[in-house]
Design a protein around this motif. Structure first.
Motif, PDB file in Angstrom:
ATOM      1  N   SER A   9     -11.219   3.954 -13.871  1.00 16.69           N
ATOM      2  CA  SER A   9     -11.602   2.705 -14.529  1.00 16.69           C
ATOM      3  C   SER A   9     -12.874   2.133 -13.932  1.00 16.69           C
ATOM      4  CB  SER A   9     -10.463   1.683 -14.424  1.00 16.69           C
ATOM      5  OG  SER A   9      -9.372   2.041 -15.246  1.00 16.69           O
ATOM      6  N   ALA A  10     -13.030   2.250 -12.597  1.00 17.71           N
ATOM      7  CA  ALA A  10     -14.255   1.756 -11.963  1.00 17.71           C
ATOM      8  C   ALA A  10     -15.474   2.537 -12.449  1.00 17.71           C
ATOM      9  CB  ALA A  10     -14.129   1.859 -10.444  1.00 17.71           C
ATOM     10  N   ARG A  11     -15.326   3.843 -12.616  1.00 18.36           N
ATOM     11  CA  ARG A  11     -16.444   4.634 -13.155  1.00 18.36           C
ATOM     12  C   ARG A  11     -16.791   4.198 -14.571  1.00 18.36           C
ATOM     13  NH1 ARG A  11     -13.534   8.871 -10.629  1.00 18.36           N
ATOM     14  NH2 ARG A  11     -12.747   9.636 -12.640  1.00 18.36           N
ATOM     15  N   ASP A  22       0.827  -1.211   0.000  1.00 20.34           N
ATOM     16  CA  ASP A  22       0.000   0.000   0.000  1.00 20.34           C
ATOM     17  C   ASP A  22       0.860   1.260   0.000  1.00 20.34           C
ATOM     18  OD1 ASP A  22      -2.485  -1.212  -0.125  1.00 20.34           O
ATOM     19  OD2 ASP A  22      -2.767  -1.245   2.043  1.00 20.34           O
ATOM     20  N   ARG A  23       1.937   1.217   0.755  1.00 24.08           N
ATOM     21  CA  ARG A  23       2.814   2.386   0.833  1.00 24.08           C
ATOM     22  C   ARG A  23       3.478   2.668  -0.515  1.00 24.08           C
ATOM     23  NH1 ARG A  23       5.561   0.580   4.544  1.00 24.08           N
ATOM     24  NH2 ARG A  23       7.529   0.003   3.561  1.00 24.08           N
ATOM     25  N   LEU A  24       3.897   1.614  -1.201  1.00 25.35           N
ATOM     26  CA  LEU A  24       4.580   1.797  -2.482  1.00 25.35           C
ATOM     27  C   LEU A  24       3.618   2.301  -3.564  1.00 25.35           C
ATOM     28  CD1 LEU A  24       6.963  -1.299  -2.561  1.00 25.35           C
ATOM     29  CD2 LEU A  24       7.579   1.090  -2.189  1.00 25.35           C
ATOM     30  N   VAL A  25       2.419   1.713  -3.646  1.00 23.85           N
ATOM     31  CA  VAL A  25       1.508   2.149  -4.704  1.00 23.85           C
ATOM     32  C   VAL A  25       0.979   3.553  -4.441  1.00 23.85           C
ATOM     33  CG1 VAL A  25       0.876  -0.210  -5.343  1.00 23.85           C
ATOM     34  CG2 VAL A  25      -0.541   1.032  -3.691  1.00 23.85           C
ATOM     35  N   ALA A  26       0.864   3.924  -3.156  1.00 22.20           N
ATOM     36  CA  ALA A  26       0.406   5.278  -2.838  1.00 22.20           C
ATOM     37  C   ALA A  26       1.398   6.325  -3.326  1.00 22.20           C
ATOM     38  CB  ALA A  26       0.180   5.428  -1.343  1.00 22.20           C
ATOM     39  N   ALA A  27       2.666   5.927  -3.457  1.00 21.94           N
ATOM     40  CA  ALA A  27       3.692   6.856  -3.941  1.00 21.94           C
ATOM     41  C   ALA A  27       3.689   6.982  -5.464  1.00 21.94           C
ATOM     42  CB  ALA A  27       5.073   6.396  -3.475  1.00 21.94           C
ATOM     43  N   SER A  28       2.916   6.150  -6.142  1.00 15.24           N
ATOM     44  CA  SER A  28       2.834   6.202  -7.604  1.00 15.24           C
ATOM     45  C   SER A  28       1.795   7.243  -8.017  1.00 15.24           C
ATOM     46  CB  SER A  28       2.442   4.834  -8.169  1.00 15.24           C
ATOM     47  OG  SER A  28       2.245   4.889  -9.568  1.00 15.24           O
ATOM     48  N   PRO A  29       2.195   8.303  -8.708  1.00 15.00           N
ATOM     49  CA  PRO A  29       1.245   9.364  -9.075  1.00 15.00           C
ATOM     50  C   PRO A  29       0.056   8.822  -9.860  1.00 15.00           C
ATOM     51  CG  PRO A  29       3.504  10.070  -9.512  1.00 15.00           C
ATOM     52  CD  PRO A  29       3.564   8.596  -9.183  1.00 15.00           C
ATOM     53  N   GLY A  30      -1.131   9.082  -9.367  1.00 15.37           N
ATOM     54  CA  GLY A  30      -2.344   8.705 -10.081  1.00 15.37           C
ATOM     55  C   GLY A  30      -2.830   7.298  -9.844  1.00 15.37           C
ATOM     56  N   TYR A  31      -2.132   6.505  -9.044  1.00 12.54           N
ATOM     57  CA  TYR A  31      -2.498   5.088  -8.904  1.00 12.54           C
ATOM     58  C   TYR A  31      -3.962   4.923  -8.491  1.00 12.54           C
ATOM     59  CZ  TYR A  31      -2.306   0.192  -7.419  1.00 12.54           C
ATOM     60  OH  TYR A  31      -2.546  -1.153  -7.285  1.00 12.54           O
ATOM     61  N   HIS A  32      -4.345   5.529  -7.385  1.00 15.56           N
ATOM     62  CA  HIS A  32      -5.715   5.353  -6.901  1.00 15.56           C
ATOM     63  C   HIS A  32      -6.725   6.108  -7.765  1.00 15.56           C
ATOM     64  CE1 HIS A  32      -4.633   3.065  -3.361  1.00 15.56           C
ATOM     65  NE2 HIS A  32      -3.661   3.928  -3.116  1.00 15.56           N
ATOM     66  N   ALA A  33      -6.350   7.281  -8.258  1.00 16.50           N
ATOM     67  CA  ALA A  33      -7.255   8.033  -9.136  1.00 16.50           C
ATOM     68  C   ALA A  33      -7.531   7.266 -10.422  1.00 16.50           C
ATOM     69  CB  ALA A  33      -6.656   9.397  -9.457  1.00 16.50           C
ATOM     70  N   HIS A  34      -6.526   6.585 -10.947  1.00 16.27           N
ATOM     71  CA  HIS A  34      -6.709   5.811 -12.175  1.00 16.27           C
ATOM     72  C   HIS A  34      -7.649   4.628 -11.935  1.00 16.27           C
ATOM     73  CE1 HIS A  34      -2.684   7.370 -14.033  1.00 16.27           C
ATOM     74  NE2 HIS A  34      -3.638   8.291 -14.012  1.00 16.27           N
ATOM     75  N   THR A  63      -0.962   2.334 -19.310  1.00  9.48           N
ATOM     76  CA  THR A  63      -2.097   1.739 -18.604  1.00  9.48           C
ATOM     77  C   THR A  63      -3.382   2.131 -19.313  1.00  9.48           C
ATOM     78  OG1 THR A  63      -0.867   2.025 -16.539  1.00  9.48           O
ATOM     79  CG2 THR A  63      -3.174   1.432 -16.355  1.00  9.48           C
ATOM     80  N   HIS A  64      -4.286   1.149 -19.466  1.00  6.44           N
ATOM     81  CA  HIS A  64      -5.548   1.388 -20.175  1.00  6.44           C
ATOM     82  C   HIS A  64      -6.709   0.771 -19.411  1.00  6.44           C
ATOM     83  CE1 HIS A  64      -2.524   1.715 -23.415  1.00  6.44           C
ATOM     84  NE2 HIS A  64      -3.385   2.533 -23.980  1.00  6.44           N
ATOM     85  N   THR A  65      -7.887   1.314 -19.680  1.00  2.39           N
ATOM     86  CA  THR A  65      -9.136   0.680 -19.254  1.00  2.39           C
ATOM     87  C   THR A  65      -9.767   0.015 -20.472  1.00  2.39           C
ATOM     88  OG1 THR A  65      -9.519   2.603 -17.828  1.00  2.39           O
ATOM     89  CG2 THR A  65     -11.299   1.000 -18.017  1.00  2.39           C
ATOM     90  N   PHE A  66     -10.140  -1.245 -20.299  1.00  5.48           N
ATOM     91  CA  PHE A  66     -10.871  -1.986 -21.334  1.00  5.48           C
ATOM     92  C   PHE A  66     -12.266  -2.278 -20.794  1.00  5.48           C
ATOM     93  CE2 PHE A  66      -6.412  -2.854 -21.606  1.00  5.48           C
ATOM     94  CZ  PHE A  66      -6.126  -2.884 -22.959  1.00  5.48           C
ATOM     95  N   THR A  67     -13.269  -1.966 -21.568  1.00  5.12           N
ATOM     96  CA  THR A  67     -14.633  -2.286 -21.159  1.00  5.12           C
ATOM     97  C   THR A  67     -15.309  -3.107 -22.242  1.00  5.12           C
ATOM     98  OG1 THR A  67     -15.424  -0.164 -22.021  1.00  5.12           O
ATOM     99  CG2 THR A  67     -14.923  -0.275 -19.674  1.00  5.12           C
ATOM    100  N   GLY A  68     -16.242  -3.928 -21.815  1.00  4.74           N
ATOM    101  CA  GLY A  68     -17.007  -4.752 -22.751  1.00  4.74           C
ATOM    102  C   GLY A  68     -18.213  -5.330 -22.048  1.00  4.74           C
ATOM    103  N   ARG A  69     -19.036  -6.034 -22.811  1.00  7.71           N
ATOM    104  CA  ARG A  69     -20.240  -6.640 -22.262  1.00  7.71           C
ATOM    105  C   ARG A  69     -20.382  -8.039 -22.820  1.00  7.71           C
ATOM    106  NH1 ARG A  69     -24.471  -1.985 -20.953  1.00  7.71           N
ATOM    107  NH2 ARG A  69     -25.517  -3.752 -20.027  1.00  7.71           N
TER     108      ARG A  69
END
Length: 238
Positions: free
Chosen positions: A37-39, A21-33, A227-233
């Motif tokens: 994608s969830a949206r 958690d500490r390492l990924v929090a230091a990655s710019p945009g990790y949680h925002a990205h 990094t990309h978001t892929f969506t489908g149905r």
């Protein structure tokens, strides 16, 4: 170095879970990205009455992103790493969120077909031995017309994207992994991205697996083209 797979990869994540958690929090945009994608799943009405499978949920970063996008959804997080799930379990979750310790490949015997309205997979598919088999399973677990969003490191078509990824890994990601005592895990991270599908190739994989309305959307910042978001149905007939 051979890519880590199966039990070896789960063990590496178990070991790395304390610092993850500490390492990924230091990655710019990790949680925002992840939230973006969830949206892009486009869950209606805040996810009210929607059942979501969070594949490869890790310490719960993707679960939190799903709740930010759909606070009323019922979410089942699945991960093969007991250590990562132990970290997830220490966090505060609303009613309707639960976690399952299991490799994705073993879910066929544990979850009923048509159990979920949507599936989210963050940073999962490049770590799988057989991505196509997992996509087949996802289609079975989804209801007809169900939604899929995949948030993944998948390089774009330009050599610049590969060069940026390798440079960031060499200068930042791998040194941070060594300091945390997880050098092998972060060497795997670098190679798993370079050796996995490009974004167009993974979109093609989704279409061959039977997903429709497949879209590929980039994420901003230094990860553009990485990094990309892929969506489908799924089709109306599962």
């Amino acid at each position: 170095m051979t890519l880590l797979r199966g039990d070896a990869l789960s063990a590496a994540f178990d070991h790395g879970s304390a610092a993850y958690d500490r390492l990924v929090a230091a990655s710019p945009g990790y949680h925002a990205h992840l939230r973006r994608s969830a949206r892009r799943l486009g869950l209606p009405d805040g996810g009210r009455g929607v059942r979501v499978l969070d594949l490869g949920c890790g310490t719960g970063a993707s679960t939190a992103a799903l709740l930010a996008a759909a606070p009323y959804a019922r979410i089942t997080g699945v991960d093969a790493s007991a250590g990562m799930l132990e970290r997830a379990a220490t966090k505060s979750w609303p009613e309707g969120v639960d976690f399952v310790h299991a490799p994705v490949e073993e879910l066929a015997g544990r979850l009923r077909p048509g159990s979920f309205d949507a599936v989210f997979a963050g940073y999962l598919f490049r770590n799988l031995t057989d991505p196509d088999k997992t996509l087949d399973l996802v289609r079975v677990l989804l209801v007809p017309g169900g939604r899929l969003a995949v948030h993944e490191y998948t390089l774009g078509g330009s050599p610049v994207h590969r060069a940026v990824w390798n440079a960031v890994c060499a200068a930042i990601i791998q040194p941070a992994g060594r300091l945390a005592g997880d050098a092998g895990l972060y060497r795997h991270l670098r190679r798993s991205v370079v050796e996995f599908d490009t974004a167009p190739a993974f979109a093609g994989r989704l279409r061959r697996a039977g997903f429709t309305d497949v879209r590929v959307r980039p994420l901003p910042g230094w990860q553009t083209g990485i990094t990309h978001t892929f969506t489908g149905r799924t089709g109306e007939e599962a």
